[in-house]
Design a protein around this motif. Sequence first.
Motif, PDB file in Angstrom:
ATOM      1  N   SER A 295       0.855  -1.188   0.000  1.00 12.09           N
ATOM      2  CA  SER A 295       0.000   0.000   0.000  1.00 12.09           C
ATOM      3  C   SER A 295       0.893   1.240   0.000  1.00 12.09           C
TER       4      SER A 295
ATOM      5  N   ASP B  75     -10.217  -0.878   3.654  1.00 10.43           N
ATOM      6  CA  ASP B  75      -8.880  -0.295   3.779  1.00 10.43           C
ATOM      7  C   ASP B  75      -8.904   1.229   3.771  1.00 10.43           C
TER       8      ASP B  75
ATOM      9  N   CYS C  30      -4.811  -3.872  -0.610  1.00 12.22           N
ATOM     10  CA  CYS C  30      -6.029  -4.686  -0.504  1.00 12.22           C
ATOM     11  C   CYS C  30      -6.646  -4.840  -1.896  1.00 12.22           C
TER      12      CYS C  30
ATOM     13  N   HIS D 223     -10.024  -3.237   8.836  1.00 13.57           N
ATOM     14  CA  HIS D 223      -8.870  -3.570   8.006  1.00 13.57           C
ATOM     15  C   HIS D 223      -7.606  -3.160   8.749  1.00 13.57           C
TER      16      HIS D 223
END
Length: 946
Positions: free
Chosen positions: A190, A650, A623, A616
Amino acid sequence: MSSQLAALCAVTSFLWLINSVEDHQIIEQPRLSSTLILLIASLTSYATSHFSGWLPGANGRFDDELGLSSTGNKTRPISQRNFPKKPRRYFVFILIVCIILRLESFHRVTADLQCSKPGLEAFIPVLILAYQLHSSPRRPRTFDEERDDFTRTMYEAIPDFLARSLYILVPSTLLISFGAYLALISEPRSTLFCSPQHDWARFVVLVQWAGVVLDAAIVIIAWRILAWARTTKSRLRTLAGILLVSGLGAGIFWGLSGDGVGSDTLFWFDVVIDGLTLATLLVSSSLLAPEGGAVLGFAGVVTFITGFLISVQRVWTLGSWENVSGWQTWGAVVGMSAGFTFFLHATDIKKVMFIHRAFVIMALMAVVIAVSIFTPIKMSKGMDSHPLGKLIYDSRVESDRWLIHASYSDSLPSAVREYGERHYGRDPPKGFDRWWEFAKQKKSPIIDHFKQMGDDILPFWGVPPAKLREDTRKAAKEIDMALLQIQNGTARHNLPTENPYQTIMDELVDLIKDFVEYLPDLEMAINLNERPRVLAPWDQIQRLAAAGMKRKKASSLLPGGSSGGSEYGKKDMPKPRLTEAVDKDELLKNTMSPKVLRELTSLSCPTGTKVKSGVHWDIRDFCSSCAKPQSNGQFLTNFGLSLELCHQSDLMRLHSFYMTPAEVPPTTSLLPIFSRSKTDNYADILLPLSHPPQTTPLTPPKTPQPWSKNHQKLYYRGSISRPYSDKPLLRGGQEERLVHLTNLPPSSTSTTTTRLILPNQSRSRAHYRSVSTPHLNTLLPFDTAFTSYSPCQQTPSSCPLDFHHLTSSSSPPDPFSNQYILTLDSSTSPSPLFLPTLSSPSNVPFLSTIFKEWYTDRVLPWVHFVPVDIRFHGLHSTLAYFTGIQGQTKEHGSTDGKWIAEQGAKWAARALRREDRQVYLFRLLLEWGRLVDDGRDEGGFKISSS
C-alpha cells in the motif's frame, strides 16, 4: 487415523484464524481481545479435558505407548529420535512470559505495520529445526544397522536414507521456508509510508524478528511440556492453566494501556469465535505433541500449505499489475514443491491429513509442470494497447447513452411518466409543471436524472411530516447550523450580519428568489460545517426507505399549497451557534475520536460487508479485493462504486476523514440536515451550497491560455491544519501519502517500487513492470507539495525531517498554468478546486475523492475528468499515459488529455452553471415541501385528463 484427524483440525483452524482476523473487530482493541481470547481458549481446553476419553492417548502414558525405551526400530527416522528431553520445572513460567512478550511484540509491530517486512514468519520451521539439530546429537549407528545397509536393495535404501539424512531435512526445510517467503513478499504494498526519520521505524523489523524467535520458542517449550504429560486429560489441563495465566498477564498490560472495553456486539461475537478456534488449534496440536517429530512436521506442513496456497493464487494474476514477478512466483511454487517432497520423507510423514504422501507428491509434480508451462506463456502475452485508450473510448460511448437517459423527456406529460417510473410509481410533487418550465427556460440538459436527490430523500418518507418539521428545528439548534425558511413566497435565513457564514446563506437565498413564489412554506436545517452530520445505522435507513418505495395514490390534479406550512411563522427562528463561539475545552470534550467514528461508520454498512464485519488492519499490503470491484487493473472503471465505502475497509486507514477527530460529532439519528458534501455512508441531503470564504478556490483566468502553452505537469498544493488531531503526521492520510509518494528523491534509500505499463523492446506489446519509485519520480512531471503543514509547526519534534522540505511559505504558482491539476480531499471535505479546473478548457482535473456533491452523478469519468483511486496505486501509470516518460509525450495520451479538458469545460458551461444549481435547488425544495406537508400522501402533480 486419530493423529491425522488432529492434524486436519489443527491446520484448518490455523488457516481460518490467519484469514479471518482481517474481517474481525478484535484488532481495534488488541490487548483486550488477546486477553479475552486466551481466557476463552483456556476455559474451552479445560472443558475438553472432561471428554478426554474420546481423544487419543487417554488410557495411559504416552511415553509408554511410543516405546521410547525400545531400541529395536532400526530405521527409526529423525522425527522419532528427536523426542524432547524432560522439561524443567521453570519451563511453564518461561512459556507464559514468552506468550505475553509475543503478544506485546505483535501489538507493537501492528501499530507501525507499514514499517514491517512481510514473510518473516515463514522461517519459524528453520528455527525449530535448528533447535532440534542442536539438542539432539546424532546417535551412533549399531552393528545391525550397518549390516542391514549391505543387504537392502537400492529402492529399499533410498527411503531410509531420506528419512535419516540431515542433509535432506535441512535443505528441504529451507526450501519450504524460503518459497513461502517469496510468495508472501510478492504482494503489492500500500502507499501508507514509513518515514525513515521516525524513531520507532528503525526497531519495528527488529521487534518483528524477536516475535518470530518467540514464536519458535513458544512452540518448542510447549512441545517439551505437553509431550511429557501422562495422559490427554493432564495435557489439556496443563494447556488450560498456561492459557489462563497468560491471559491474566496480558490483561495486566491491557489495564495499564487504558484501551477501554468493547461495547460492540460484533466485537464480542468475534472474540468468542476466535477464542474457540484458537482452542481447537491448540487442543489439536497438543494431541500431536507425543509424536517425536510432530512439532517440526506440523510447522513445516502449515508453512507449506500457507505459502503454497498464496503462490497458486498469485499464478492466476501473472502478467497483471499485481504480479509482475512471474519467475519469482514460479520459483516459489517449484521450491516449495521440491522441498515438501523431501520433507515428507525426512520427517517420515506417511499421510498429509488423510492423503497418502505418494498422491501428494504426484499432485505437486502436476502443479509444477502446469505452472512451468503457464508462466512463460502468461508473462509473454502482454497487452496489444494501453488499457486507458480503450477505457476512454468506451467512456465516450457510454456518455452519449447517459445523456439520453438523463434528458429522455421532451414534454411535460413524458416527464411526469418518466418521474413515476423512476420513483416507485409516485407522482411528481405539486408545482412540478412550474419546475419543468423553469428548467426548459434555463436550458437545463438534465431533466430526468436526479438519482442522488431521490436517494437522499427516500428514507424521510418513513418519517411523519410533523416529526420532520420538529426535527428540522432540533437540528437547527446544533453547532454550525443555519435555518432557511420559506414563507408566503419569501426566503430568509437566521444568520446575523457578523456571522462569517452569512454570505453562504445570502447566496443560497439569492438562488431561490427567481422561483420562490412557486414554493410551499417550509424550513430547512443547513449544515455550515465542512463535515457531513447524519451517520445513521444502515438498518434504520433501510426500514425508513422501505416506506418511500411504496406507491402513493394521487387524488390532486393541480399544484397547491402546503397544509402544514402555516405553522412556520408561529416560532421565532433559533439563534445559530458556531464552533468559533464555543469554549475550546467544551469543544475538545465533545470531539469524537477516530476510533469511535470508524465504529459508527461500520454500523452504517449492510451486514456481511467488509466494513461492517471487521476492521482492516493490514495497512502494509495493498487490498486487492477492496479495489477490484471498481477497477480494471490500476485504473478506475466504475467511479460511482469507488465512492461506496462498505466494500473498501482499507479506506478507513487511508483517508484522513476517518483518521482525525470530528470536532462536531455526527448524529446517529436520521435528522433532516442539508449539506454541501458527504460520503456514501452519511444520510445528509445534498444541495448546491458555496464553500466558506476561507476556502474559496482560485478562479481560472477569463481568457485561459491555450492547452499547448501550459506546463505539462501534474500540479497539487495542500494546506494542512488539524488542531484537534493527536497525530501530527498521518502516514495513511491521503494528502501525506500523495506528497510523500511523488517526492521520493533519487538519493532516497527507500525500496518502494511502482508497477508501470512499459513497452517491450520491439514496442509491439506492453507489459507491467516494477520500477523504483524514486527513479520514476524523476521521469514523470510531478509538482506536488504543501504550502503549510501546521501540525509540524505546532510540534516540530514529532514530525520527520523529510516533510519539512516539502513545505514552503512562498506563494504557490498559478495552478491553471499546468495542464493537469490534482484535486484532492481535505480531512473534512472535497477540494473546492475541482469545479474551477473543470470549467477551464486548458486544464484536466485529476479527481481523487471519497465525497459526493450535488453534481457528482452528472460529471463522467474519463470524459470530463480523470479519476484517480484514493490508494494512488495507479497514479504514476495514469500520468505516464498522458505525459509520457522523460518528457517524450505519447501523442494519443496528449490528444486524449486535451479532449478531456475541452469536454469538461463544455459540459461545465452546459450543466454546472448557476442556472443548473437553481434547477436542482428548485426541484429539491418542491420535493422537501411535499415531505413536510401533512397532506403529502393525498397526491402530487398529475396531468389533467381533460
